[in-house]
Design an enzyme around this catalytic site. Sequence first.
Site, PDB file in Angstrom:
ATOM      1  N   GLY A   1      23.454 -44.344 -18.692  1.00  0.00           N
ATOM      2  CA  GLY A   1      22.040 -44.072 -18.440  1.00  0.00           C
ATOM      3  C   GLY A   1      21.421 -43.277 -19.573  1.00  0.00           C
TER       4      GLY A   1
ATOM      5  N   ALA B   1      28.811 -47.893 -27.692  1.00  0.00           N
ATOM      6  CA  ALA B   1      27.545 -47.972 -26.958  1.00  0.00           C
ATOM      7  C   ALA B   1      26.718 -49.204 -27.324  1.00  0.00           C
ATOM      8  CB  ALA B   1      26.730 -46.712 -27.208  1.00  0.00           C
ATOM      9  N   ALA B   2      27.386 -50.260 -27.786  1.00  0.00           N
ATOM     10  CA  ALA B   2      26.638 -51.455 -28.220  1.00  0.00           C
ATOM     11  C   ALA B   2      25.727 -51.970 -27.105  1.00  0.00           C
ATOM     12  CB  ALA B   2      27.605 -52.548 -28.656  1.00  0.00           C
ATOM     13  N   GLY B   3      26.307 -52.098 -25.906  1.00  0.00           N
ATOM     14  CA  GLY B   3      25.523 -52.610 -24.776  1.00  0.00           C
ATOM     15  C   GLY B   3      24.384 -51.656 -24.419  1.00  0.00           C
ATOM     16  N   ASP B   4      24.623 -50.362 -24.541  1.00  0.00           N
ATOM     17  CA  ASP B   4      23.580 -49.387 -24.196  1.00  0.00           C
ATOM     18  C   ASP B   4      22.411 -49.458 -25.181  1.00  0.00           C
ATOM     19  OD1 ASP B   4      25.130 -48.542 -22.099  1.00  0.00           O
ATOM     20  OD2 ASP B   4      26.032 -46.888 -23.216  1.00  0.00           O
TER      21      ASP B   4
HETATM   22  P1  ADP Z   1      29.108 -54.251 -24.274  1.00  0.00           P
HETATM   23  O1  ADP Z   1      29.053 -53.193 -25.315  1.00  0.00           O
HETATM   24  O2  ADP Z   1      28.305 -53.914 -23.056  1.00  0.00           O
HETATM   25  O3  ADP Z   1      30.479 -54.765 -23.948  1.00  0.00           O
HETATM   26  P2  ADP Z   1      28.635 -56.492 -26.062  1.00  0.00           P
HETATM   27  O4  ADP Z   1      30.001 -56.279 -26.627  1.00  0.00           O
HETATM   28  O5  ADP Z   1      28.286 -57.866 -25.620  1.00  0.00           O
HETATM   29  O6  ADP Z   1      28.312 -55.504 -24.856  1.00  0.00           O
HETATM   30  O7  ADP Z   1      27.583 -56.010 -27.173  1.00  0.00           O
HETATM   31  C1  ADP Z   1      26.214 -55.852 -26.895  1.00  0.00           C
HETATM   32  C2  ADP Z   1      25.411 -56.289 -28.098  1.00  0.00           C
HETATM   33  O8  ADP Z   1      25.800 -55.492 -29.231  1.00  0.00           O
HETATM   34  C3  ADP Z   1      25.627 -57.732 -28.521  1.00  0.00           C
HETATM   35  O9  ADP Z   1      24.747 -58.590 -27.822  1.00  0.00           O
HETATM   36  C4  ADP Z   1      25.310 -57.663 -30.018  1.00  0.00           C
HETATM   37  O10 ADP Z   1      23.911 -57.735 -30.193  1.00  0.00           O
HETATM   38  C5  ADP Z   1      25.784 -56.266 -30.414  1.00  0.00           C
HETATM   39  N1  ADP Z   1      27.150 -56.282 -30.964  1.00  0.00           N
HETATM   40  C6  ADP Z   1      28.305 -55.931 -30.338  1.00  0.00           C
HETATM   41  N2  ADP Z   1      29.379 -56.064 -31.144  1.00  0.00           N
HETATM   42  C7  ADP Z   1      28.889 -56.510 -32.324  1.00  0.00           C
HETATM   43  C8  ADP Z   1      29.482 -56.854 -33.603  1.00  0.00           C
HETATM   44  N3  ADP Z   1      30.811 -56.758 -33.805  1.00  0.00           N
HETATM   45  N4  ADP Z   1      28.659 -57.288 -34.587  1.00  0.00           N
HETATM   46  C9  ADP Z   1      27.312 -57.384 -34.397  1.00  0.00           C
HETATM   47  N5  ADP Z   1      26.702 -57.072 -33.238  1.00  0.00           N
HETATM   48  C10 ADP Z   1      27.467 -56.648 -32.219  1.00  0.00           C
END
Ligand code: ADP
Length: 306
Positions: A42, A252-255
């Site tokens: 959050g 925190a990619a998804g965040d």
């Molecule tokens: P989560 O972190 O929730 O598991 P993801 O792994 O699908 O979600 O990543 C969320 C977003 O972050 C992706 O849609 C993409 O835009 C970006 N992302 C994640 N990993 C990478 C990567 N290795 N290279 C480029 N973008 C990335």
Amino acid sequence: MQQRILVIGSSNTDMVVKANKLPAPGETVIGGVFLMNPGGKGANQAVAAARLGADVTFVAKVGNDIFGKQAIQGFRQDKIRTEFVFADPKNPSGVALIGVDERGENSIMVAPGANGHLRPHEVIQALEAVPEARLLLLQLEIPLETVIATIEQGANQGLNIILNPAPAQPLPDEIYAHLFAITPNETETKLLTGMTVEAHDLDSLREAAAWFLAKGLKNVIITLGAKGAFLYNSDGGQLIAAPPVTATDTTAAGDVFNGALVVALSENKSLTEAVTFACKAASISVTRMGAQASVPTRKEVDSLSL
Ligand code: ADP
């Protein structure tokens, strides 16, 4: 005209160790580097949205302790409205222990503390106090009964609700018709729909997304890590690529993706534009260590071409 955003969710202190490898059960891995960062899905999403330029009210619960006080101070520095960040007199602030290996893969343990005590009536009180908000973003690191009550209240107030169903857990079917969008990653998609999706298999993505639409959802955005995201609604499906980068820490990619998504939606951008903006912001964040520390500036996102 920018719309006000409500983010409802968790706030944690992340204790991160970056090492060559993640430990197997019973194993000790020595030689790591330690970092302590504000986190929680959050809070991360609220901070990402605020840093990228949105007017954010965050609704959460922290402990009446040093971690909670530091978290609130951090939110204020990011110009987040904190009048509905409650301090729990009985339970400690949430903590996450995060291991990151040299490839950027992570492994996380969470002690939710006060996050597990954010009550439906507290969130309803917050939503009623901000009638001008148009967008609501939430995740699943608070009690499910609070998530459901938030969605019902948000729907009553006519809010566009975006649910990031993380961490993955089963959800009651009734909530889907109230949502404007859902943003599962591949694991969460599998848990919710029972279907396996692959970024290179558009049919698998279409089928899983159609499952959500059949439950009454308007828009489905399946995030696909380095491959970007798949957007699906009654107009059809579309794969939106993430810019190629070298990942250092995907914590925190998804965040960042979700925070950026609501910023673009609050600026009345189209869904395709919003998902593109979110992919750009998230791809920059994975090149940096930390959760909130990895959020890019607006200028960095706007100047990145796909
Ligand atoms: P989560 O972190 O929730 O598991 P993801 O792994 O699908 O979600 O990543 C969320 C977003 O972050 C992706 O849609 C993409 O835009 C970006 N992302 C994640 N990993 C990478 C990567 N290795 N290279 C480029 N973008 C990335």
